[in-house]
Design a protein around this motif. Sequence first.
Motif, PDB file in Angstrom:
ATOM      1  N   TYR A  40      10.435  -0.215   8.916  1.00  0.00           N
ATOM      2  CA  TYR A  40      11.088  -0.946  10.000  1.00  0.00           C
ATOM      3  C   TYR A  40      10.279  -0.738  11.275  1.00  0.00           C
ATOM      4  N   CYS A  41       9.481  -1.741  11.629  1.00  0.00           N
ATOM      5  CA  CYS A  41       8.583  -1.622  12.781  1.00  0.00           C
ATOM      6  C   CYS A  41       8.212  -3.020  13.267  1.00  0.00           C
ATOM      7  N   HIS A  42       8.000  -3.141  14.589  1.00  0.00           N
ATOM      8  CA  HIS A  42       7.611  -4.432  15.160  1.00  0.00           C
ATOM      9  C   HIS A  42       6.128  -4.729  14.957  1.00  0.00           C
ATOM     10  N   ILE A  43       5.336  -3.698  14.729  1.00  0.00           N
ATOM     11  CA  ILE A  43       3.898  -3.905  14.555  1.00  0.00           C
ATOM     12  C   ILE A  43       3.641  -4.464  13.162  1.00  0.00           C
ATOM     13  N   PRO A  44       2.910  -5.565  13.025  1.00  0.00           N
ATOM     14  CA  PRO A  44       2.621  -6.120  11.697  1.00  0.00           C
ATOM     15  C   PRO A  44       1.907  -5.097  10.809  1.00  0.00           C
ATOM     16  N   LEU A  45       2.142  -5.171   9.513  1.00  0.00           N
ATOM     17  CA  LEU A  45       1.585  -4.190   8.583  1.00  0.00           C
ATOM     18  C   LEU A  45       0.063  -4.141   8.642  1.00  0.00           C
ATOM     19  N   GLU A  46      -0.562  -5.290   8.758  1.00  0.00           N
ATOM     20  CA  GLU A  46      -2.026  -5.323   8.790  1.00  0.00           C
ATOM     21  C   GLU A  46      -2.563  -4.570  10.005  1.00  0.00           C
ATOM     22  N   GLU A  47      -1.876  -4.733  11.150  1.00  0.00           N
ATOM     23  CA  GLU A  47      -2.309  -4.043  12.360  1.00  0.00           C
ATOM     24  C   GLU A  47      -2.061  -2.539  12.252  1.00  0.00           C
ATOM     25  N   LEU A  48      -0.916  -2.151  11.672  1.00  0.00           N
ATOM     26  CA  LEU A  48      -0.639  -0.726  11.466  1.00  0.00           C
ATOM     27  C   LEU A  48      -1.704  -0.087  10.590  1.00  0.00           C
ATOM     28  N   ALA A  49      -2.055  -0.780   9.511  1.00  0.00           N
ATOM     29  CA  ALA A  49      -3.067  -0.244   8.601  1.00  0.00           C
ATOM     30  C   ALA A  49      -4.391  -0.058   9.317  1.00  0.00           C
ATOM     31  N   HIS A  50      -4.755  -1.017  10.172  1.00  0.00           N
ATOM     32  CA  HIS A  50      -6.019  -0.924  10.910  1.00  0.00           C
ATOM     33  C   HIS A  50      -5.985   0.244  11.893  1.00  0.00           C
ATOM     34  N   LEU A  51      -4.870   0.390  12.631  1.00  0.00           N
ATOM     35  CA  LEU A  51      -4.763   1.468  13.606  1.00  0.00           C
ATOM     36  C   LEU A  51      -4.844   2.836  12.941  1.00  0.00           C
ATOM     37  N   GLN A  52      -4.169   2.984  11.806  1.00  0.00           N
ATOM     38  CA  GLN A  52      -4.116   4.281  11.146  1.00  0.00           C
ATOM     39  C   GLN A  52      -5.409   4.607  10.404  1.00  0.00           C
ATOM     40  N   ALA A  53      -6.105   3.587   9.948  1.00  0.00           N
ATOM     41  CA  ALA A  53      -7.385   3.826   9.283  1.00  0.00           C
ATOM     42  C   ALA A  53      -8.470   4.181  10.286  1.00  0.00           C
ATOM     43  N   ASN A  54      -8.282   3.772  11.532  1.00  0.00           N
ATOM     44  CA  ASN A  54      -9.249   4.068  12.590  1.00  0.00           C
ATOM     45  C   ASN A  54      -8.564   4.972  13.604  1.00  0.00           C
ATOM     46  N   SER A  55      -8.442   6.216  13.262  1.00  0.00           N
ATOM     47  CA  SER A  55      -7.636   7.145  14.054  1.00  0.00           C
ATOM     48  C   SER A  55      -8.238   7.443  15.414  1.00  0.00           C
TER      49      SER A  55
END
Length: 698
Positions: free
Chosen positions: A672-687
């Motif tokens: 449950y999050c407003h950030i799209p999954l693709e963007e979350l994955a990108h942010l977390q993969a590029n810490s």
Amino acid sequence: MSSNALGGAPLLQVEQLGVTFLTPRGTVRAVRDASLNVRRGEVLGLAGESGSGKSTTAFAAMGYLPGTTRVSGRILFEGREVADMNAAELRRLRGNRIAMVYQDPATSLNPTMRVGPQVSEVLREHLNADARQSRRATIELFESVRLAEPEAVLRRYPHELSGGQQQRVVIAMALACEPDLLILDEPTTGLDVTTQATILELIVDLKHRINAGILYVTHDLGVIAAVADRVVVMYAGETVEEASVRQLFRDPKHPYTTGLLHCVPKPPTEDGATVGLTRIPGAVFPASEPAPDACLFVSRCPMATESCSQKAPPMAEPVVGHSSRCLYPNDIAPGVWGELDTNVETGRVQQEPVLRAKDLRRFYGSWGRKYWMFGPRTRPPVRAVTDVDFKVGLGRTLGIVGESGAGKSTIARVIVGLVPRDQGQLRLKEEELAPEVDDRTDAQRAAMRMVFQNPTASLNPRLAVGHAIVRALRKFSGLNKRESQQHAEELLQAVGLDPAYLNRPPRELSGGEQQRVALAGAFAASPDIIVADEAVSALDVSVQAQVLNLLRSHQEETDTSYVFITHDLAVLRYLSDEILVLYAGHVVESGQAHKVLDTPSHPYTEALLSAAPVPDPDAQRTTIRLPGFVPTMRAEFQGCVFASRCPRKIGDVCDETTPPAQTAVGGDHVLYCHIPLEELAHLQANSSVELTKTGGVP
């Protein structure tokens, strides 16, 4: 012993320490031959199983030993023998120059006093602070150890605080005078990962800020890797290895150390396989027996030869700066304990759930009125669990994770009926469960057992521990007295205890031993589902590995389902099939374990993973420390429940709009999050991406 790269005279010196307790039941050799040094500006980690003598060594350093104790060797603080100090000198030393934090905070807090005055008393005694100064300093200390509403905590008695809150109060008390030497005996065992990470950072900050020396006693090798500069490993009252933290983790020189490292749950392999855990067979050499002229680890060692049984190995340095009490330190290889098994998720077909929860809700208290029983409503109830859904499959494990205050234990108690639910459905197979356990049938009560975080609370102090196991076998398994006794002995052996423990009262067992008895009692009824609330948090790594393997093998043999609550994400990953992530009584993420713990994850899950200690001193990871505290949920949220602390908050939408349920590929991973999954994955993969200023630190 090895020299310290920091140089300078040691702040604390322990030389060939022996501590023997003279008891009515015989002689107990708690410490046989322990030597270690702690210098200013360093953290020395002291590791080993329960019964290895770690805590006794720490107590001896404080001069906290009873008069019926025989002590040999030397303990020096700044070059002066502690044993030569009189009572007045020791009183000035303790709390001011040397401070200690105990594993059980209840032993450090006066149950008849509010906790604020107890901390203020330390400040007035050692720093001559007046009432106003000590109160202000106490509030600042409570804030530094992340106690929510510190001014309210000041006025509470110890029994009004949770175990984790009590421990934070004790840590604040120890830090009050910024001591030269800080001794910590399992100080973060009862804390969730985010609070533990903050406490560990406080400890490291103290080391640098005032050049303090720190002796950190723990069985958690992940914590050792995170904070220690050097490590001493103890076994059966002896120091068996000493090295820098990197030397010890990369190239251990004692088979016991290697075994401990293999007992820690590891991240999955590249193909998704879970690496099995090593079990060190047997038990620690008993303190009641005199040491033979042999290695005390010989009966458990996979490398033992005839020479090991004929000669006691001395501490020696096979490598400069790395000491070991072993005849063959250079022959120790990673595979000395055998090849580790791997378990790959088979993707088996899900069967009908054993347990199903729908819209589960539990509030504490009721609306308060301005004028006692009349007037406008002013204070809503605490929303401990709000509209939670989950399923537990046959022979599967649902892991529940979250910080203290997230609602995990409330869900456990609602499931077993100790706390009645206010709303929602709870079904065991096809049967609706009554909210309270007294209203459930005998069959339903037998089908569901609970293992509590504090095993002492579930064992009758007046009866032998075997009573609960035998009673469950006779009541739920239909066995006669002789059969029940025999099966109870088998259950104790299965959890790594001698059958003789059946006749012992709880007070004669350690916390870890009591927890294993509680697990044996849960198995006794052959239930369909076991609810375990922090069931392995009190166990050292070798026993934890044994219990986790026992839980897995028991599940494979009987198809028992588990609801497993823990703050240890490594344990969660090892044992769980599905995971429920809770925050402030709300589900923020759920799904298969490997999907929840990999990207993309909810920002809260990401923060938990960042805070979890890893048994690798060279591990590189993003550091995310959440500001503030888990809110006390009284008013219904309009936006995201995590918005006030989220390091990836994107704006007012997080405060004003309930986040949508986003389903990842496969359909069984929801967050449950407003950030799209693709963007979350990108942010977390590029810490290295900069996090918002509300909390995250890249």
